[in-house]
Scaffold this active site. Structure first.
Site, PDB file in Angstrom:
ATOM      1  N   LEU A  15       0.833  -1.304   0.198  1.00 36.68           N
ATOM      2  CA  LEU A  15      -0.069  -0.411   0.206  1.00 36.68           C
ATOM      3  C   LEU A  15       1.229   1.222  -0.047  1.00 36.68           C
ATOM      4  O   LEU A  15       0.577   2.526  -0.605  1.00 36.68           O
ATOM      5  CB  LEU A  15      -0.586  -0.081   0.853  1.00 36.68           C
ATOM      6  CG  LEU A  15      -2.073  -1.210   1.321  1.00 36.68           C
ATOM      7  CD1 LEU A  15      -2.195  -1.022   2.569  1.00 36.68           C
ATOM      8  CD2 LEU A  15      -2.361  -1.195   0.207  1.00 36.68           C
ATOM      9  N   SER A  19       9.815   5.828   5.730  1.00 36.83           N
ATOM     10  CA  SER A  19      10.657   5.808   6.647  1.00 36.83           C
ATOM     11  C   SER A  19      10.846   4.465   7.430  1.00 36.83           C
ATOM     12  O   SER A  19      12.358   4.629   7.593  1.00 36.83           O
ATOM     13  CB  SER A  19      11.006   7.507   7.445  1.00 36.83           C
ATOM     14  OG  SER A  19       9.999   7.460   8.549  1.00 36.83           O
ATOM     15  N   ALA A  20      10.156   3.734   8.168  1.00 39.56           N
ATOM     16  CA  ALA A  20      10.536   3.132   8.975  1.00 39.56           C
ATOM     17  C   ALA A  20       9.783   1.487   7.954  1.00 39.56           C
ATOM     18  O   ALA A  20      10.613   0.640   8.753  1.00 39.56           O
ATOM     19  CB  ALA A  20       9.401   2.917   9.812  1.00 39.56           C
ATOM     20  N   GLY A  21       9.450   1.618   7.471  1.00 35.43           N
ATOM     21  CA  GLY A  21       9.456  -0.269   6.869  1.00 35.43           C
ATOM     22  C   GLY A  21       7.820   0.434   5.731  1.00 35.43           C
ATOM     23  O   GLY A  21       7.771   1.531   4.907  1.00 35.43           O
ATOM     24  N   VAL A  23       4.019  -0.488   4.223  1.00 30.51           N
ATOM     25  CA  VAL A  23       2.815  -1.004   4.600  1.00 30.51           C
ATOM     26  C   VAL A  23       2.095  -1.781   3.423  1.00 30.51           C
ATOM     27  O   VAL A  23       2.045  -1.188   1.875  1.00 30.51           O
ATOM     28  CB  VAL A  23       1.743  -0.048   4.937  1.00 30.51           C
ATOM     29  CG1 VAL A  23       0.435  -0.671   5.105  1.00 30.51           C
ATOM     30  CG2 VAL A  23       2.248   1.336   5.878  1.00 30.51           C
ATOM     31  N   ASP A 130       4.778  11.742  17.105  1.00 30.91           N
ATOM     32  CA  ASP A 130       5.362  11.967  15.080  1.00 30.91           C
ATOM     33  C   ASP A 130       3.740  12.203  14.838  1.00 30.91           C
ATOM     34  O   ASP A 130       3.123  11.852  13.738  1.00 30.91           O
ATOM     35  CB  ASP A 130       5.508  10.629  14.653  1.00 30.91           C
ATOM     36  CG  ASP A 130       6.754  11.122  13.141  1.00 30.91           C
ATOM     37  OD1 ASP A 130       6.739  12.311  13.350  1.00 30.91           O
ATOM     38  OD2 ASP A 130       6.133  10.266  12.225  1.00 30.91           O
TER      39      ASP A 130
END
Length: 414
Positions: A15, A19-21, A23, A130
């Site tokens: 999807l 920055s973190a991974g 989805v 955040d």
């Protein structure tokens, strides 16, 4: 291509990336889910995995209508994933990109929903860290609220905290999205619940104005504005709403409202805002590329092993990652002398079309040019005056060219 996530979930379709991974749209025992698969370098960090497991109980226990629920946490080999409720809709950034700004009633209704979610999180001793439009989802299948607003849910709880570990970031580093960072984070203090209130007030300002109050330009300049600048009033909104914004954007954390108080105050204002159209505010010009003195650009770029520009992580089908905001940017904490000194002016003041905003580099350059022109004109006039005075002193002619007569000018008669 489908891939298994642990023994209970299957990821079918990407999807979005952030920055973190990544989805994924996934499937679990109870139906469709959103699976946030963290980056491989995060999954291989044993300290982070340990913190991930420690946060499991708190994250799974955060159950609120305005929070995207975390259903499960998966640690399996190289996979580190959060399994969350799938929200069918879009994120607030996507709506802002489409509409530029929202009517005050709709904007306040959305922020009140998010404040409710934050109140539940803060009660559970969880700080989001955040809050921004990319992390606010709009449930398009939910009932419409005031101003036609869809129910809003806050997502990505715990991700910033998990990434911001002592091992991954030194004490002289901060992680966050520059536009929404509270002043105390910029100054190197630990994040408390008040940082979420500051960020949420920044989002509300952005929904009303179309731009953030302290954003624009180099990240170093943005950080300095959060500490030194004051925000100017937005024309066209009731004074009660403006005072609420000012209180929640206060530099001192203790001066800000609690999330539960903010939600109540915002909903009390909704009848006052009914029917007010989106504001007509002139957006800041291109001069926002200014850089605060003393900041080294290289100190404010993402880590070498991460993309320079990183977008949002949408958790809903059909929404695209954001590409115009730096998120989870690694920045050093500015030294006190870099944050000291007089203010740069109003950071994002609304301005008249074609006019520079107050305090901007462009405004200062225009002032310098104006002073130079004024001084140049004065110098020309002074030179002219000196020349005329000298000519008169040396006996210049009169209007018809005759000599200036005096009683001693005629020759003596013998």
């Amino acid at each position: 291509m489908a891939r298994n996530i642990g023994s209970r979930y299957t990821a079918h379709q990407i999807l979005g990336r952030g920055s973190a991974g990544t989805v994924w749209l996934g499937e679990g025992p109870e139906g469709p889910v959103a699976i946030k698969l963290l980056r491989e370098d995060l999954a291989s960090d044993q300290e982070l995995v340990g913190r991930f497991v420690q946060e499991r109980t708190a994250l799974l226990g955060l159950d609120h209508p305005h929070v995207v629920a975390v259903r499960d946490l998966v640690v399996d080999g190289n996979d580190l994933a959060l399994v969350m409720t799938l929200v069918r809709g879009t994120d607030l950034r996507t709506r802002l990109d489409r509409e530029r700004r929202l009517a005050p009633e709709a904007a306040v209704a959305i922020i009140a929903d998010v404040a409710d979610g934050l109140a539940a999180a803060h009660k559970a001793q969880i700080v989001h860290r955040d809050v921004k439009p990319e992390n606010i989802l709009l449930d398009m299948e939910g009932p419409l609220g005031p101003g036609g607003a869809h129910p809003a849910l806050l997502t990505d709880f715990g991700v910033a905290k998990l990434i911001d570990t002592p091992r991954r970031t030194k004490a002289t580093k901060i992680i966050g999205t520059p536009d929404y960072l509270a002043p105390e984070i910029v100054e190197g203090l630990p994040p408390r619940a008040a940082v979420d209130i500051y960020a949420l007030a920044t989002v509300l300002y952005e929904l009303l104005a179309g731009f953030t109050p302290f954003g624009g330009g180099h990240p170093g300049a943005v950080l300095r504005r959060h500490v030194t600048e004051t925000v100017v009033p937005l024309p066209g909104i009731p004074e009660e709403l403006w005072q609420l914004l000012v209180q929640c954007l206060a530099k001192a954390p203790a001066s800000r409202l609690r999330a539960s108080e903010l939600a109540v105050r915002l909903r009390d204002l909704l009848p006052l805002l009914a029917g007010i159209p989106p504001l007509e505010v002139d957006e800041p010009g291109p001069e926002e590329s200014e850089q605060a003195p003393g900041y080294d650009e290289q100190q404010y770029t993402p880590a070498a092993d991460e993309p320079r520009r990183r977008g949002a992580v949408p958790l809903v089908p059909g929404s695209a990652p954001d590409s115009n905001r730096d998120t989870h940017t690694s920045m050093r904490v500015p030294a006190p002398d870099e944050l000291a000194g007089g203010p740069l002016g109003t950071a994002r003041a609304p301005r008249a079309p074609g006019k520079p905003r107050p305090g901007s580099a462009r405004n200062k350059a225009a002032s310098v040019r104006k002073r130079r022109i004024t001084l140049g004109a004065a110098a020309v006039l002074l030179c002219a005056a000196v020349a005329v005075g000298g000519w008169l002193a040396t006996g210049g002619g009169d209007g018809d060219g005759a000599p200036q007569d005096s009683e001693n000018s005629a020759p003596a008669t013998p």
